[in-house]
Design a protein around this motif. Structure first.
Motif, PDB file in Angstrom:
ATOM      1  N   PHE A 173      12.174  13.226  10.293  1.00 42.80           N
ATOM      2  CA  PHE A 173      11.666  13.470   8.944  1.00 42.80           C
ATOM      3  C   PHE A 173      10.172  13.728   9.026  1.00 42.80           C
ATOM      4  CE2 PHE A 173       9.585  12.019   5.081  1.00 42.80           C
ATOM      5  CZ  PHE A 173      10.206  12.832   4.149  1.00 42.80           C
ATOM      6  N   GLU A 174       9.699  14.738   8.280  1.00 41.22           N
ATOM      7  CA  GLU A 174       8.273  15.054   8.293  1.00 41.22           C
ATOM      8  C   GLU A 174       7.863  15.624   6.944  1.00 41.22           C
ATOM      9  OE1 GLU A 174       5.304  18.125  10.634  1.00 41.22           O
ATOM     10  OE2 GLU A 174       7.103  17.413  11.647  1.00 41.22           O
ATOM     11  N   SER A 175       6.824  15.051   6.371  1.00 35.11           N
ATOM     12  CA  SER A 175       6.205  15.561   5.157  1.00 35.11           C
ATOM     13  C   SER A 175       4.700  15.595   5.406  1.00 35.11           C
ATOM     14  CB  SER A 175       6.544  14.678   3.953  1.00 35.11           C
ATOM     15  OG  SER A 175       5.828  15.099   2.812  1.00 35.11           O
ATOM     16  N   LYS A 176       4.231  16.714   5.912  1.00 32.02           N
ATOM     17  CA  LYS A 176       2.809  16.830   6.281  1.00 32.02           C
ATOM     18  C   LYS A 176       1.892  16.646   5.082  1.00 32.02           C
ATOM     19  CE  LYS A 176       3.426  19.665  10.366  1.00 32.02           C
ATOM     20  NZ  LYS A 176       3.152  20.942  11.032  1.00 32.02           N
ATOM     21  N   GLU A 177       2.294  17.173   3.918  1.00 33.17           N
ATOM     22  CA  GLU A 177       1.430  17.071   2.741  1.00 33.17           C
ATOM     23  C   GLU A 177       1.244  15.625   2.285  1.00 33.17           C
ATOM     24  OE1 GLU A 177       5.599  18.055   1.368  1.00 33.17           O
ATOM     25  OE2 GLU A 177       4.226  18.955   2.792  1.00 33.17           O
ATOM     26  N   ASN A 178       2.245  14.755   2.505  1.00 34.47           N
ATOM     27  CA  ASN A 178       2.134  13.335   2.129  1.00 34.47           C
ATOM     28  C   ASN A 178       1.800  12.440   3.322  1.00 34.47           C
ATOM     29  OD1 ASN A 178       2.763  13.847  -0.581  1.00 34.47           O
ATOM     30  ND2 ASN A 178       4.947  13.752  -0.158  1.00 34.47           N
ATOM     31  N   LYS A 179       1.648  13.038   4.497  1.00 34.08           N
ATOM     32  CA  LYS A 179       1.380  12.291   5.730  1.00 34.08           C
ATOM     33  C   LYS A 179       2.446  11.219   5.970  1.00 34.08           C
ATOM     34  CE  LYS A 179      -3.560  13.051   5.436  1.00 34.08           C
ATOM     35  NZ  LYS A 179      -4.864  12.464   5.255  1.00 34.08           N
ATOM     36  N   VAL A 180       3.709  11.648   5.874  1.00 34.15           N
ATOM     37  CA  VAL A 180       4.840  10.749   6.097  1.00 34.15           C
ATOM     38  C   VAL A 180       5.705  11.357   7.195  1.00 34.15           C
ATOM     39  CG1 VAL A 180       6.852   9.621   5.066  1.00 34.15           C
ATOM     40  CG2 VAL A 180       4.812   9.999   3.672  1.00 34.15           C
ATOM     41  N   TYR A 181       5.909  10.591   8.264  1.00 37.04           N
ATOM     42  CA  TYR A 181       6.691  11.028   9.414  1.00 37.04           C
ATOM     43  C   TYR A 181       7.666   9.920   9.760  1.00 37.04           C
ATOM     44  CZ  TYR A 181       2.401  13.723   9.512  1.00 37.04           C
ATOM     45  OH  TYR A 181       1.339  14.495   9.145  1.00 37.04           O
ATOM     46  N   ILE A 190      18.469   6.722   0.393  1.00 37.50           N
ATOM     47  CA  ILE A 190      17.531   6.447   1.486  1.00 37.50           C
ATOM     48  C   ILE A 190      16.695   7.693   1.781  1.00 37.50           C
ATOM     49  CG2 ILE A 190      17.399   6.012   3.975  1.00 37.50           C
ATOM     50  CD1 ILE A 190      19.732   4.010   3.571  1.00 37.50           C
ATOM     51  N   LYS A 191      17.344   8.848   1.830  1.00 36.09           N
ATOM     52  CA  LYS A 191      16.603  10.095   2.062  1.00 36.09           C
ATOM     53  C   LYS A 191      15.579  10.309   0.951  1.00 36.09           C
ATOM     54  CE  LYS A 191      20.271  12.344   4.650  1.00 36.09           C
ATOM     55  NZ  LYS A 191      21.314  13.375   4.638  1.00 36.09           N
ATOM     56  N   HIS A 192      15.964   9.990  -0.286  1.00 32.52           N
ATOM     57  CA  HIS A 192      15.026  10.162  -1.400  1.00 32.52           C
ATOM     58  C   HIS A 192      13.859   9.183  -1.288  1.00 32.52           C
ATOM     59  CE1 HIS A 192      13.905  11.785  -5.298  1.00 32.52           C
ATOM     60  NE2 HIS A 192      13.451  10.568  -5.559  1.00 32.52           N
ATOM     61  N   ILE A 193      14.138   7.971  -0.873  1.00 29.84           N
ATOM     62  CA  ILE A 193      13.052   6.998  -0.659  1.00 29.84           C
ATOM     63  C   ILE A 193      12.067   7.561   0.364  1.00 29.84           C
ATOM     64  CG2 ILE A 193      12.469   4.740   0.323  1.00 29.84           C
ATOM     65  CD1 ILE A 193      15.119   3.702  -0.955  1.00 29.84           C
ATOM     66  N   MET A 194      12.590   8.063   1.491  1.00 35.57           N
ATOM     67  CA  MET A 194      11.728   8.629   2.533  1.00 35.57           C
ATOM     68  C   MET A 194      10.905   9.799   1.998  1.00 35.57           C
ATOM     69  SD  MET A 194      14.403   8.511   5.744  1.00 35.57           S
ATOM     70  CE  MET A 194      13.231   9.064   7.005  1.00 35.57           C
ATOM     71  N   GLU A 195      11.527  10.647   1.208  1.00 35.36           N
ATOM     72  CA  GLU A 195      10.841  11.831   0.682  1.00 35.36           C
ATOM     73  C   GLU A 195       9.802  11.475  -0.377  1.00 35.36           C
ATOM     74  OE1 GLU A 195      14.176  14.048  -0.718  1.00 35.36           O
ATOM     75  OE2 GLU A 195      14.730  14.755   1.288  1.00 35.36           O
ATOM     76  N   SER A 196       9.981  10.359  -1.073  1.00 35.45           N
ATOM     77  CA  SER A 196       9.097  10.029  -2.193  1.00 35.45           C
ATOM     78  C   SER A 196       8.013   9.010  -1.836  1.00 35.45           C
ATOM     79  CB  SER A 196       9.916   9.508  -3.374  1.00 35.45           C
ATOM     80  OG  SER A 196      10.545   8.280  -3.065  1.00 35.45           O
ATOM     81  N   VAL A 197       7.962   8.562  -0.584  1.00 35.39           N
ATOM     82  CA  VAL A 197       6.922   7.593  -0.195  1.00 35.39           C
ATOM     83  C   VAL A 197       5.541   8.251  -0.308  1.00 35.39           C
ATOM     84  CG1 VAL A 197       5.902   6.348   1.777  1.00 35.39           C
ATOM     85  CG2 VAL A 197       8.341   6.140   1.295  1.00 35.39           C
ATOM     86  N   HIS A 198       4.623   7.553  -0.981  1.00 36.57           N
ATOM     87  CA  HIS A 198       3.222   7.965  -1.060  1.00 36.57           C
ATOM     88  C   HIS A 198       2.372   6.765  -0.649  1.00 36.57           C
ATOM     89  CE1 HIS A 198       4.818  11.245  -3.496  1.00 36.57           C
ATOM     90  NE2 HIS A 198       3.686  11.880  -3.197  1.00 36.57           N
ATOM     91  N   TRP A 199       1.523   6.979   0.324  1.00 36.16           N
ATOM     92  CA  TRP A 199       0.639   5.897   0.800  1.00 36.16           C
ATOM     93  C   TRP A 199      -0.530   5.763  -0.167  1.00 36.16           C
ATOM     94  CZ3 TRP A 199       3.733   3.839   4.029  1.00 36.16           C
ATOM     95  CH2 TRP A 199       4.462   4.594   4.953  1.00 36.16           C
ATOM     96  N   LYS A 200      -0.911   4.520  -0.420  1.00 37.25           N
ATOM     97  CA  LYS A 200      -2.107   4.260  -1.230  1.00 37.25           C
ATOM     98  C   LYS A 200      -3.280   4.139  -0.266  1.00 37.25           C
ATOM     99  CE  LYS A 200       0.611   1.518  -4.474  1.00 37.25           C
ATOM    100  NZ  LYS A 200       0.874   0.145  -4.952  1.00 37.25           N
ATOM    101  N   GLU A 201      -4.366   4.766  -0.595  1.00 34.68           N
ATOM    102  CA  GLU A 201      -5.543   4.723   0.307  1.00 34.68           C
ATOM    103  C   GLU A 201      -6.472   3.606  -0.051  1.00 34.68           C
ATOM    104  OE1 GLU A 201      -5.697   6.545   3.105  1.00 34.68           O
ATOM    105  OE2 GLU A 201      -3.782   7.350   2.491  1.00 34.68           O
ATOM    106  N   PRO A 241       0.795  -1.238   0.000  1.00 35.60           N
ATOM    107  CA  PRO A 241       0.000   0.000   0.000  1.00 35.60           C
ATOM    108  C   PRO A 241       0.828   1.289   0.000  1.00 35.60           C
ATOM    109  CG  PRO A 241      -0.157  -1.089   2.116  1.00 35.60           C
ATOM    110  CD  PRO A 241       0.656  -1.966   1.248  1.00 35.60           C
ATOM    111  N   PHE A 242       1.899   1.325  -0.754  1.00 33.94           N
ATOM    112  CA  PHE A 242       2.680   2.551  -0.915  1.00 33.94           C
ATOM    113  C   PHE A 242       3.481   2.462  -2.211  1.00 33.94           C
ATOM    114  CE2 PHE A 242       5.461  -0.382   1.246  1.00 33.94           C
ATOM    115  CZ  PHE A 242       6.699  -0.176   0.665  1.00 33.94           C
ATOM    116  N   SER A 243       3.971   3.603  -2.660  1.00 35.12           N
ATOM    117  CA  SER A 243       4.895   3.668  -3.789  1.00 35.12           C
ATOM    118  C   SER A 243       6.051   4.563  -3.361  1.00 35.12           C
ATOM    119  CB  SER A 243       4.207   4.221  -5.036  1.00 35.12           C
ATOM    120  OG  SER A 243       3.804   5.555  -4.827  1.00 35.12           O
ATOM    121  N   PHE A 244       7.138   4.516  -4.114  1.00 31.61           N
ATOM    122  CA  PHE A 244       8.304   5.338  -3.824  1.00 31.61           C
ATOM    123  C   PHE A 244       9.165   5.412  -5.074  1.00 31.61           C
ATOM    124  CE2 PHE A 244       9.531   1.011  -2.988  1.00 31.61           C
ATOM    125  CZ  PHE A 244      10.844   0.918  -3.394  1.00 31.61           C
TER     126      PHE A 244
END
Length: 189
Positions: free
Chosen positions: A118-126, A178-189, A45-48
């Motif tokens: 690490f925090e990306s509020k717009e992608n809901k990734v912490y 690794i930092k790029h993986i963290m930044e590019s994670v998008h959860w699938k709903e 349930p995610f992509s990167f």
């Protein structure tokens, strides 16, 4: 005898020159290509995005379901292992504790362990990125979560006996991935 002594004496005088100088130490220069990234769609349930230098990813299955991904870098003799777990029934604290304990197991060989939030509020990734210095088995570990449904952890391992000085250039290159993986994670709903 005089005929032989004069040429020998001349030869000795001419052969003496400057004192020999030691050669400067040579250092191995490793250059890696600039990273170019591509989106990866996995049966989770995610992509990167991953570096194109890495081989195509392989998924890991346990109990009939996919829950892991191996991103292999043959040229660097390294793999980034990703493990996905669903957050349910209040198990987030347990998942966080497990990820942090895995990092702490490296304190025996590590010279230092630093961490970055690490925090990306717009992608809901912490999450958290751990950088491990010294001859530890893993040089980087991380986790990201949305705090409600998804939890992804990752570790970097090399296929060699850990020698910090030798793997440092490759380790630094892969930390950027690794930092790029963290930044590019998008959860699938």
């Amino acid at each position: 005898m005089k005929r032989l002594a004069l040429p020998l004496l001349s030869l000795l005088m001419l052969s003496c020159g400057n004192d020999p100088l030691p050669k400067p130490k040579g250092y191995l220069r490793l250059e890696y290509p600039n990273a170019s990234y591509e989106k990866v769609i996995v049966p989770l349930p995610f992509s990167f995005e991953k570096n194109k230098l890495a081989k195509p990813i392989s998924t890991v299955q346990t109990a009939g379901s996919t829950n892991g991904i191996d991103i292999k870098y043959p040229a660097l003799k390294a793999t980034i292992y990703l493990t996905y777990k669903e957050v349910k029934n209040g198990n987030l604290d347990s998942l966080l504790r497990d990820a942090q304990n895995l990092t702490q197991k490296h304190t025996i060989k590590a010279d230092e362990i630093s961490y970055k939030d690490f925090e990306s509020k717009e992608n809901k990734v912490y999450g958290m990125l751990y950088e491990i210095g010294g001859d530890a088995a893993s040089q980087s570990q991380f986790y990201v979560t949305d705090s409600t449904k998804h939890f992804l952890s990752g570790s970097l391992y090399f296929y060699a006996k850990p020698n910090y000085d030798s793997i440092y250039p490759a380790s630094e290159y892969l930390k950027k991935d690794i930092k790029h993986i963290m930044e590019s994670v998008h959860w699938k709903e």
